[in-house]
Design a protein around this motif. Sequence first.
Motif, PDB file in Angstrom:
ATOM      1  N   GLY A   9       0.511  -1.157   0.021  1.00 45.71           N
ATOM      2  CA  GLY A   9       0.113  -0.066  -0.004  1.00 45.71           C
ATOM      3  C   GLY A   9       0.928   1.140   0.005  1.00 45.71           C
ATOM      4  N   ALA A  10       1.815   1.059   0.681  1.00 46.25           N
ATOM      5  CA  ALA A  10       2.941   2.439   0.887  1.00 46.25           C
ATOM      6  C   ALA A  10       3.445   2.685  -0.640  1.00 46.25           C
ATOM      7  CB  ALA A  10       4.023   2.232   2.072  1.00 46.25           C
ATOM      8  N   LEU A  11       3.760   1.661  -1.264  1.00 45.36           N
ATOM      9  CA  LEU A  11       4.458   1.771  -2.215  1.00 45.36           C
ATOM     10  C   LEU A  11       3.636   1.995  -3.608  1.00 45.36           C
ATOM     11  CD1 LEU A  11       6.838  -1.367  -2.353  1.00 45.36           C
ATOM     12  CD2 LEU A  11       7.411   1.061  -2.125  1.00 45.36           C
ATOM     13  N   GLY A  12       2.090   2.084  -3.275  1.00 47.66           N
ATOM     14  CA  GLY A  12       1.102   2.330  -4.403  1.00 47.66           C
ATOM     15  C   GLY A  12       0.604   1.002  -5.133  1.00 47.66           C
ATOM     16  N   TYR A  13       0.985  -0.005  -4.885  1.00 49.84           N
ATOM     17  CA  TYR A  13       0.603  -1.319  -5.498  1.00 49.84           C
ATOM     18  C   TYR A  13      -0.861  -1.741  -5.053  1.00 49.84           C
ATOM     19  CZ  TYR A  13       5.131  -1.473  -7.559  1.00 49.84           C
ATOM     20  OH  TYR A  13       6.032  -1.112  -8.129  1.00 49.84           O
ATOM     21  N   VAL A  14      -1.472  -1.537  -3.862  1.00 51.22           N
ATOM     22  CA  VAL A  14      -2.429  -1.999  -3.495  1.00 51.22           C
ATOM     23  C   VAL A  14      -3.080  -0.718  -2.610  1.00 51.22           C
ATOM     24  CG1 VAL A  14      -3.233  -3.465  -1.239  1.00 51.22           C
ATOM     25  CG2 VAL A  14      -1.782  -4.309  -2.848  1.00 51.22           C
ATOM     26  N   GLY A  15      -4.395  -0.822  -2.994  1.00 51.27           N
ATOM     27  CA  GLY A  15      -5.328   0.266  -2.289  1.00 51.27           C
ATOM     28  C   GLY A  15      -6.399  -0.617  -1.110  1.00 51.27           C
ATOM     29  N   ARG A  16      -7.219   0.262  -0.478  1.00 54.21           N
ATOM     30  CA  ARG A  16      -8.076  -0.238   0.595  1.00 54.21           C
ATOM     31  C   ARG A  16      -9.499   0.642   0.594  1.00 54.21           C
ATOM     32  NH1 ARG A  16      -6.365  -1.363   6.763  1.00 54.21           N
ATOM     33  NH2 ARG A  16      -8.346  -2.389   7.494  1.00 54.21           N
ATOM     34  N   ASN A  17     -10.417  -0.052   0.501  1.00 55.40           N
ATOM     35  CA  ASN A  17     -11.796   0.347   0.634  1.00 55.40           C
ATOM     36  C   ASN A  17     -12.291  -0.145   1.850  1.00 55.40           C
ATOM     37  OD1 ASN A  17     -14.276   1.747   0.276  1.00 55.40           O
ATOM     38  ND2 ASN A  17     -14.896   0.753  -1.534  1.00 55.40           N
ATOM     39  N   GLY A  18     -12.266   0.652   3.107  1.00 56.17           N
ATOM     40  CA  GLY A  18     -12.814  -0.119   4.251  1.00 56.17           C
ATOM     41  C   GLY A  18     -11.990  -1.225   4.823  1.00 56.17           C
ATOM     42  N   LYS A  19     -12.772  -2.532   4.707  1.00 55.29           N
ATOM     43  CA  LYS A  19     -11.645  -3.572   5.220  1.00 55.29           C
ATOM     44  C   LYS A  19     -11.059  -4.564   4.042  1.00 55.29           C
ATOM     45  CE  LYS A  19     -13.996  -4.372   9.450  1.00 55.29           C
ATOM     46  NZ  LYS A  19     -14.635  -5.298  10.702  1.00 55.29           N
ATOM     47  N   ARG A  20     -11.554  -3.935   2.814  1.00 55.05           N
ATOM     48  CA  ARG A  20     -11.416  -4.706   1.709  1.00 55.05           C
ATOM     49  C   ARG A  20     -10.027  -4.203   0.910  1.00 55.05           C
ATOM     50  NH1 ARG A  20     -15.034  -8.403   1.322  1.00 55.05           N
ATOM     51  NH2 ARG A  20     -14.315  -9.388  -0.661  1.00 55.05           N
ATOM     52  N   PHE A  21      -9.246  -4.923   0.611  1.00 54.40           N
ATOM     53  CA  PHE A  21      -8.148  -4.364  -0.241  1.00 54.40           C
ATOM     54  C   PHE A  21      -8.128  -4.564  -1.900  1.00 54.40           C
ATOM     55  CE2 PHE A  21      -6.857  -5.446   4.027  1.00 54.40           C
ATOM     56  CZ  PHE A  21      -5.671  -4.180   4.325  1.00 54.40           C
ATOM     57  N   HIS A  22      -7.471  -4.051  -2.450  1.00 55.21           N
ATOM     58  CA  HIS A  22      -7.651  -4.164  -4.045  1.00 55.21           C
ATOM     59  C   HIS A  22      -6.390  -3.689  -4.784  1.00 55.21           C
ATOM     60  CE1 HIS A  22      -9.197   0.068  -3.390  1.00 55.21           C
ATOM     61  NE2 HIS A  22      -8.561   0.248  -4.421  1.00 55.21           N
ATOM     62  N   LEU A  23      -6.180  -4.100  -5.649  1.00 55.22           N
ATOM     63  CA  LEU A  23      -4.912  -3.744  -6.501  1.00 55.22           C
ATOM     64  C   LEU A  23      -5.224  -2.488  -7.104  1.00 55.22           C
ATOM     65  CD1 LEU A  23      -3.896  -7.155  -8.829  1.00 55.22           C
ATOM     66  CD2 LEU A  23      -3.044  -6.142  -6.524  1.00 55.22           C
ATOM     67  N   ARG A  24      -4.075  -1.493  -7.198  1.00 53.40           N
ATOM     68  CA  ARG A  24      -4.056  -0.087  -7.859  1.00 53.40           C
ATOM     69  C   ARG A  24      -3.343  -0.239  -9.365  1.00 53.40           C
ATOM     70  NH1 ARG A  24      -2.441   4.678  -4.804  1.00 53.40           N
ATOM     71  NH2 ARG A  24      -4.173   5.468  -6.053  1.00 53.40           N
ATOM     72  N   PRO A  25      -3.584   0.974  -9.868  1.00 50.28           N
ATOM     73  CA  PRO A  25      -2.887   0.697 -11.404  1.00 50.28           C
ATOM     74  C   PRO A  25      -1.556   0.348 -11.535  1.00 50.28           C
ATOM     75  CG  PRO A  25      -4.666   2.457 -11.421  1.00 50.28           C
ATOM     76  CD  PRO A  25      -4.527   1.877 -10.056  1.00 50.28           C
ATOM     77  N   LYS A  26      -0.808   1.144 -10.431  1.00 44.96           N
ATOM     78  CA  LYS A  26       0.422   0.911 -10.566  1.00 44.96           C
ATOM     79  C   LYS A  26       1.078  -0.630 -10.671  1.00 44.96           C
ATOM     80  CE  LYS A  26       4.824   2.379  -8.025  1.00 44.96           C
ATOM     81  NZ  LYS A  26       5.474   2.817  -6.736  1.00 44.96           N
ATOM     82  N   VAL A  27       0.200  -1.507 -10.343  1.00 49.88           N
ATOM     83  CA  VAL A  27       0.886  -2.901 -10.522  1.00 49.88           C
ATOM     84  C   VAL A  27       0.812  -3.394 -12.229  1.00 49.88           C
ATOM     85  CG1 VAL A  27      -0.407  -5.112 -10.810  1.00 49.88           C
ATOM     86  CG2 VAL A  27      -0.519  -3.631  -8.496  1.00 49.88           C
ATOM     87  N   MET A  28       0.338  -2.391 -13.087  1.00 49.40           N
ATOM     88  CA  MET A  28       0.617  -2.669 -14.350  1.00 49.40           C
ATOM     89  C   MET A  28       1.999  -2.411 -14.882  1.00 49.40           C
ATOM     90  SD  MET A  28      -3.214  -1.151 -15.680  1.00 49.40           S
ATOM     91  CE  MET A  28      -2.945  -1.718 -17.290  1.00 49.40           C
ATOM     92  N   SER A  29       2.798  -1.556 -14.239  1.00 50.68           N
ATOM     93  CA  SER A  29       3.962  -0.941 -14.736  1.00 50.68           C
ATOM     94  C   SER A  29       4.965  -2.543 -14.537  1.00 50.68           C
ATOM     95  CB  SER A  29       4.656  -0.012 -13.553  1.00 50.68           C
ATOM     96  OG  SER A  29       4.567  -0.335 -12.343  1.00 50.68           O
ATOM     97  N   LEU A  30       4.506  -3.275 -13.495  1.00 49.21           N
ATOM     98  CA  LEU A  30       5.482  -4.320 -13.462  1.00 49.21           C
ATOM     99  C   LEU A  30       5.366  -5.230 -14.689  1.00 49.21           C
ATOM    100  CD1 LEU A  30       4.248  -5.441  -9.741  1.00 49.21           C
ATOM    101  CD2 LEU A  30       6.504  -4.271 -10.452  1.00 49.21           C
ATOM    102  N   GLY A  31       4.272  -5.420 -15.201  1.00 49.84           N
ATOM    103  CA  GLY A  31       4.042  -6.227 -16.474  1.00 49.84           C
ATOM    104  C   GLY A  31       4.679  -5.338 -17.744  1.00 49.84           C
ATOM    105  N   SER A  32       4.270  -4.157 -17.752  1.00 44.36           N
ATOM    106  CA  SER A  32       4.885  -3.306 -19.134  1.00 44.36           C
ATOM    107  C   SER A  32       6.262  -3.259 -19.320  1.00 44.36           C
ATOM    108  CB  SER A  32       4.099  -1.837 -18.639  1.00 44.36           C
ATOM    109  OG  SER A  32       4.676  -0.979 -17.687  1.00 44.36           O
TER     110      SER A  32
END
Length: 267
Positions: A55-78
């Motif tokens: 989350g601190a690196l910008g790869y994961v976000g949080r909405n309440g108690k649920r976590f989700h991926l953030r667009p920055k993850v796409m940079s790993l594959g690009s």
Amino acid sequence: MDDLERPAEFVEALAKGLAVLECFDAAHPDMTLSEIARRVGLSPAAARRSLITLGALGYVGRNGKRFHLRPKVMSLGSGFYFAARIDELLLPELRQIVEAHGDAASVAMLDGADVIYIAHHSTQRARRATAVVGARYPAHATSLGRVLLAGLTDEDLDRTLAAMVPVALTSRTLTDKAALRHVVLEARAAGFATTVDQLDYGITALAVPIRGANGRVVAALNSSGYSGMVTPGQMVESRLADLRAAASRIGAAAARVPALSAVFDAS
């Protein structure tokens, strides 16, 4: 990776963080901490540390108690996509296949019991299993996977099959390991593999191996169409020669491009 295969400088925390990233998929787009821990096989405390870091690196976000991926993850594959020159070396071949035969074409590599799509081009718009770049599917249920399994040594094939847990994705999916081994050996002898409604209903596909400079199978190329509109026999008759020619050109091109050659050689 088994503990015995891990190098002395293996970083456990990094492995856990990557496992957390990989546990998100179409069926699990957002999850609670406990759900993530359970899917990855970590303690809640270990999963929480990974999520805080990601989350601190910008790869994961949080909405309440649920976590989700953030667009920055796409940079790993690009980074891989551009370094390996996928757009320049693979997509023109896939476009040519689709222009000649319609439907869709893909290149994939083997990762354990799965295939990972590294290039894809399609004219198809139906709602069904989507072969987007980065998609991962069970090798036993795809023409690409069967060709890649056929490229393994007998020892590696037996080891992979032993660890595999084939899941029936349709009523036609082959899940019996002995029968699957027989089909894979047939693909090895023929130099191609076909599937009908194995991964999803409506998918008929033909795949051929892509070989590295040493002749070893390093990836696979396929062409897929709609079941009912094309049969495996028709695909073999009309598309096999084109697929083999394209696979040969891809293999030769990879040998000239260090980044793509390194990816293939490490498969």
